[in-house]
Design a protein around this motif. Structure first.
Motif, PDB file in Angstrom:
ATOM      1  N   LYS A  78       0.647  -1.266   0.055  1.00 56.71           N
ATOM      2  CA  LYS A  78      -0.025  -0.063   0.084  1.00 56.71           C
ATOM      3  C   LYS A  78       0.922   1.281   0.021  1.00 56.71           C
ATOM      4  CE  LYS A  78      -1.112   0.350   4.986  1.00 56.71           C
ATOM      5  NZ  LYS A  78      -1.799   0.191   5.901  1.00 56.71           N
ATOM      6  N   TYR A  79       2.110   1.261   0.229  1.00 55.48           N
ATOM      7  CA  TYR A  79       2.937   2.313   0.298  1.00 55.48           C
ATOM      8  C   TYR A  79       3.898   2.440  -0.996  1.00 55.48           C
ATOM      9  CZ  TYR A  79       2.081   2.474   5.262  1.00 55.48           C
ATOM     10  OH  TYR A  79       1.591   2.451   6.522  1.00 55.48           O
ATOM     11  N   ARG A  80       3.182   1.658  -2.289  1.00 51.86           N
ATOM     12  CA  ARG A  80       4.180   1.801  -3.288  1.00 51.86           C
ATOM     13  C   ARG A  80       4.450   3.089  -3.930  1.00 51.86           C
ATOM     14  NH1 ARG A  80       5.936  -2.110  -6.503  1.00 51.86           N
ATOM     15  NH2 ARG A  80       6.402  -0.958  -8.233  1.00 51.86           N
ATOM     16  N   GLN A  81       3.438   3.798  -3.584  1.00 47.73           N
ATOM     17  CA  GLN A  81       3.573   5.322  -4.361  1.00 47.73           C
ATOM     18  C   GLN A  81       4.732   5.903  -3.801  1.00 47.73           C
ATOM     19  OE1 GLN A  81      -0.120   6.448  -2.087  1.00 47.73           O
ATOM     20  NE2 GLN A  81       0.549   8.250  -2.705  1.00 47.73           N
ATOM     21  N   PHE A  82       5.511   5.574  -2.670  1.00 51.40           N
ATOM     22  CA  PHE A  82       6.228   6.195  -2.134  1.00 51.40           C
ATOM     23  C   PHE A  82       7.705   5.775  -2.550  1.00 51.40           C
ATOM     24  CE2 PHE A  82       2.898   6.765   0.827  1.00 51.40           C
ATOM     25  CZ  PHE A  82       2.625   8.232   0.790  1.00 51.40           C
ATOM     26  N   ASP A 128       8.982   8.641  -8.210  1.00 47.10           N
ATOM     27  CA  ASP A 128       8.510  10.144  -8.440  1.00 47.10           C
ATOM     28  C   ASP A 128       8.336  10.283  -9.936  1.00 47.10           C
ATOM     29  OD1 ASP A 128      11.138  10.309  -9.497  1.00 47.10           O
ATOM     30  OD2 ASP A 128      11.827  11.848  -8.078  1.00 47.10           O
ATOM     31  N   GLU A 129       8.245  11.613 -10.218  1.00 50.37           N
ATOM     32  CA  GLU A 129       7.942  12.006 -11.635  1.00 50.37           C
ATOM     33  C   GLU A 129       9.442  11.784 -12.474  1.00 50.37           C
ATOM     34  OE1 GLU A 129       5.121  13.048 -13.201  1.00 50.37           O
ATOM     35  OE2 GLU A 129       4.186  12.951 -11.237  1.00 50.37           O
ATOM     36  N   ARG A 162      10.056   8.838 -12.831  1.00 51.18           N
ATOM     37  CA  ARG A 162       9.670   7.665 -13.343  1.00 51.18           C
ATOM     38  C   ARG A 162      10.431   6.532 -13.134  1.00 51.18           C
ATOM     39  NH1 ARG A 162       5.793  11.283 -14.119  1.00 51.18           N
ATOM     40  NH2 ARG A 162       4.478  10.788 -15.566  1.00 51.18           N
ATOM     41  N   THR A 207      11.908   3.783 -10.056  1.00 50.19           N
ATOM     42  CA  THR A 207      11.195   3.015  -9.021  1.00 50.19           C
ATOM     43  C   THR A 207      12.263   2.527  -8.198  1.00 50.19           C
ATOM     44  OG1 THR A 207       9.390   2.690 -10.579  1.00 50.19           O
ATOM     45  CG2 THR A 207       9.296   1.440  -8.372  1.00 50.19           C
ATOM     46  N   GLN A 226      11.424  12.954   1.405  1.00 52.67           N
ATOM     47  CA  GLN A 226      10.348  13.259   0.187  1.00 52.67           C
ATOM     48  C   GLN A 226       9.499  14.277   0.593  1.00 52.67           C
ATOM     49  OE1 GLN A 226       8.016   9.720   0.047  1.00 52.67           O
ATOM     50  NE2 GLN A 226       9.773   8.513  -1.350  1.00 52.67           N
ATOM     51  N   THR A 271       7.172  15.247  -6.822  1.00 53.18           N
ATOM     52  CA  THR A 271       7.103  15.649  -8.201  1.00 53.18           C
ATOM     53  C   THR A 271       8.427  15.925  -8.761  1.00 53.18           C
ATOM     54  OG1 THR A 271       7.353  18.007  -7.782  1.00 53.18           O
ATOM     55  CG2 THR A 271       5.278  17.044  -7.859  1.00 53.18           C
ATOM     56  N   ASN A 316       8.723  10.824   4.679  1.00 50.46           N
ATOM     57  CA  ASN A 316       7.852  11.589   3.820  1.00 50.46           C
ATOM     58  C   ASN A 316       7.295  12.805   4.558  1.00 50.46           C
ATOM     59  OD1 ASN A 316       5.099  12.475   2.808  1.00 50.46           O
ATOM     60  ND2 ASN A 316       6.043  11.293   1.086  1.00 50.46           N
TER      61      ASN A 316
END
Ligand SMILES: Cc1cc2nc3c(=O)[nH]c(=O)nc-3n(C[C@H](O)[C@H](O)[C@H](O)COP(=O)(O)OP(=O)(O)OC[C@H]3O[C@@H](n4cnc5c(N)ncnc54)[C@H](O)[C@@H]3O)c2cc1C
Lengths: 466, 267
Positions: free
Chosen positions: A9-13, A16-17, A19, A21, A53, A57, A72
């Motif tokens: 569930k923390y994958r988005q962290f 960033d932009e 691209r 990972t 973080q 962006t 973060n």
């Protein structure tokens, strides 16, 4: 102190932009400076690397972890203090506040006094801390400068636990290292933004040129006009360029992108566009606009090839037009990545000092054509800080693109230029331009680490080599 | 064809800059810079396209303080032929009805017009009543929420309009009034030359003394019956069961129903 183990569930962290990972073992979302300090102490004790973080962006992967802990700061969003000064105001905010939040806050607090902060990057979810760490700039940096020039002080929580308020005026050197230090040495836990009076009048103008040659001539002329009015009451605040391929992207996405829906059809097949903002008293702005109109006619523009709006709210329509460039170029990279995930952004964020605009543009255009890689160019034409985005469509072209990027960087260094500008070096540029990055940046990273981070948990390096 | 088109436009506070008064549901206007109501820009763009396609003249009307001249200059820059600012202390504090009355008087004073275009609503008041009320005062037909204009003849136009449940296409005779949806046309952005030239043009000023009705009690605050207590979106009424009756039986049923609604107030 809340530390969370990494889970899906923390994958988005972990991206960033840029691209890119990465991966991490744990994460935290401190809400206060004390909490951040506690977490840093814990990580320092176990020598666990920490990646800071903000709004994620960043386009060079500075916020992408490569193991260790992610801190973060997006939950530290309070406005701490507002104080009027002789010619404006100072607004102290926590680092997690976003561009969007702060713009609203500033209008509310300083609306009556008509104040603003001129640095906002076009990414509206970027955080104040990220903007400071990257020394970002807005489209009006031509006149107002970068984050460093518009922050009065930062509060610095060093990796070793010391806390310090660093004033731009009194501790110039250290301030200059922290702002632009990409998170080396410690965390920016608060920033004092210098708010200045909004201009009495604001005109936003787009000029669409029929050939790239005419566009370059227009930029050169506009630079001369801007220079002549630099100290005048009415001045050029923004002088930005968007090339033909970027305009094709904008055209293709005009109907589907919410930001662009308020824009009419672009003039037929422009080879380049110049976005300008004029600030100052109405009469002066009008006079300046008159000079630019003459210049545009000399460069082959008819009135149909120009767009002009005045007033802050109306100008936003054209600011969105300029702002769409970065988003659409990023989206194009995403498309390419879908066919080959190993391909990354290849962006030159370089400045060739004193070079005529035509020469910079020609270098990018011609050499990209030789290796047959599409190149999308936009950016700060006023200062010559353009972004040239190569879009290699397969692995072979990607290798050729990387070599081209490095050859541009070598040429840039030979001319005494900067090979990594406002986007920072992050992880992506560090990999792509290993050995070709600015010495000044290496010094900043090393000094901050040596002075404030003995355990090396926030260490930034300018090379991929150990 | 020489279409005479009137467009009503208004300056409103820039929405994204404003904060809401949570109690009243109204915008706190203090210190908010003005912008042109976005729906009105669509109305002007529609008028300009009709003029370009069929020939004619576009006159823009605005009621407001003198600072609204900047709106009218923007209209010139976009291509309006004439612009009229209805201004004066008598018009201050007008509600939707008094605004519509004043505009209907101004349009009559400078008319006649074949077609009057308004935005679907303003973003400050959001009542969406002014267009229809202008038509009512001028005793001309009107259609709300027009999303397309198909054909124009010297005597009429055919349009598609949104309805609560879908779309409706209809022909409407001139003179008439249409309120337009934003999807009808993306407003053009003026060229720099046009913008500079427009700065030198002056809108016509129209005052109470030049209107057909000069009674100041019909305008502004005195002419406004509305007192805003709270603004909110009405709830959709629950669908009622349909009944079918005739004559006296139906009349008795209606009377009883009204009586129930008014708790015996009808009888
Ligand atoms: C569509 C788009 C438009 C953009 N436009 C612009 C533009 O106009 N001008 C411009 O300069 N850039 C622009 N950028 C790049 C980016 O928005 C900026 O670099 C921005 O400042 C990053 O802020 P962030 O909060 O997202 O930082 P993140 O991406 O989260 O982090 C960036 C770096 O800052 C560090 N950092 C973050 N917070 C802190 C903190 N509190 N203390 C210490 N270090 C910290 C991170 O470790 C990382 O190295 C754009 C990006 C996109 C995607």
């Amino acid at each position: 102190m809340k530390i969370y183990q990494m889970e899906e569930k923390y994958r988005q962290f972990i991206g960033d932009e840029s691209r890119l990972t990465g991966y991490c073992d744990s994460l935290s979302f401190p809400e206060t400076e004390d909490e951040a300090a506690e977490i840093l102490a814990h990580m320092a004790a176990s020598k666990t690397p920490v990646t800071l973080q903000g709004g994620l962006t960043g386009v060079t992967g500075g916020a992408v972890p490569q193991g260790g802990h992610v801190m973060n700061l997006s939950r530290m969003t309070k406005v701490l203090h507002y104080e009027k000064t002789k010619d404006g105001a100072l607004l102290t905010v926590e680092p997690g506040a976003t561009v969007l939040d702060l713009k609203k806050e500033i209008r509310g607090l300083a609306g009556k006094n008509r104040l603003f902060w001129p640095v906002w990057p076009t990414a509206e979810t970027a955080s104040a801390g990220g903007i400071a760490a990257n020394n970002s700039r807005g489209i009006c940096s031509y006149h107002y400068g970068d984050a460093r020039a518009n922050i009065a002080s930062v509060r610095f929580l060093a990796a070793d636990g010391r806390r310090k308020t660093v004033s731009a005026r009194e501790e110039r050197e250290l301030f200059g290292q922290i702002v632009g230090g990409e998170g080396a040495g410690g965390v920016i836990t608060a920033l004092e933004l210098t708010l200045i009076p909004r201009p009495e009048s604001l005109w936003a103008i787009c000029f669409f040129l029929k050939t790239e040659n005419a566009a370059a001539r227009f930029v050169e002329g506009a630079r001369r006009i801007a220079q002549a009015h630099r100290e005048a009451a009415a001045f050029v605040a923004a002088l930005e360029y968007l090339d033909g391929p970027v305009l094709v992207l904008i055209k293709a996405n005009r109907a589907s992108m919410a930001k662009l829906r308020d824009l009419p059809e672009l003039p037929a097949d422009p080879a380049g566009a110049v976005y300008m903002e004029l600030h100052g008293p109405e009469d002066g702005v009008e006079e300046l606009a008159g000079e630019l109109l003459e210049l545009s006619a000399d460069c082959g523009c008819t009135d149909e090839d120009t767009w002009a709006l005045s007033g802050e709210a109306e100008a936003e329509r054209l600011q969105h037009f300029r702002g769409a460039a970065s988003e659409l170029v990023n989206a194009r990279i995403d498309e390419i990545k879908r066919t080959d995930p190993a391909i990354t952004k290849l962006t030159a964020d370089m400045t060739f000092p004193g070079e005529p605009f035509t020469d910079t543009l020609t270098r990018y255009r011609k050499s990209a054509a030789i290796v047959d890689i599409p190149c999308y160019i936009y950016g700060h034409a006023g200062t010559g800080s353009l972004y040239a985005n190569l879009m290699p469509e397969n692995a072979e072209k990607y290798e050729a693109g990387k070599q081209l990027l490095r050859s541009w960087a070598r040429e840039c260094q030979a001319r005494g230029g900067t090979t990594a500008g406002e986007y920072g070096v992050g992880k992506l540029t560090k990999n792509l331009l290993d050995g070709l990055l600015p010495e000044a940046k290496r010094e900043i990273f090393e000094t901050l680490t040596a002075e404030w981070d003995p355990a090396g948990i926030l260490r930034k390096k300018l090379t991929t080599h150990p | 064809m020489m279409l005479q088109i009137a467009v009503c436009m208004k300056q409103v506070p820039a929405l994204n800059e404003g904060k809401m008064d949570e109690g009243m549901g109204t915008l706190i206007r203090k210190d908010i810079p003005p912008v042109i109501n976005v729906y009105d820009l669509t109305a002007l763009e529609t008028a300009l396209r009709l003029k370009e396609e069929y020939g004619g003249k576009v006159t823009v009307f605005s009621m407001g303080p003198e600072s609204a001249e900047s709106l009218l200059r923007e209209a010139f820059a976009m291509g309006a032929d004439r612009s009229v600012l209805l201004t004066g202390p008598e018009f201050a504090g007008a509600d939707a009805v008094a605004t519509a009355y004043a505009l209907s008087q101004a349009i009559t004073a400078r008319g006649p017009f074949d077609l009057i275009l308004c935005g679907r609503q303003t973003t400050d008041g959001d009542t969406a009543q002014v267009g229809g009320a202008i038509a009512q005062f001028m005793e001309i037909p009107s259609i709300y929420w027009v999303s397309r204009i198909h054909a124009v003849t010297p005597a009429s136009c055919t349009v598609t309009a949104l309805t609560a449940k879908g779309h409706a296409s209809c022909r409407i005779d001139f003179p008439c009034l249409l309120t337009v949806e934003r999807e009808l046309a993306v407003p053009r952005i003026p060229g720099l030359g046009a913008k500079i030239a427009a700065k030198k043009r002056q809108p016509e000023i129209l005052t109470l003394q030049e209107l057909p009705d000069r009674d100041s009690s019909h305008y502004g605050r005195p002419g406004s019956g509305t007192r805003v207590i709270k603004i909110f979106s009405p709830r959709e009424p629950a669908p009622a069961a349909a009944v079918s009756m005739k004559g006296k039986e139906a009349a008795a049923y209606i009377l009883e129903w009204l009586d129930e609604q008014t708790e015996g107030g009808i009888r």
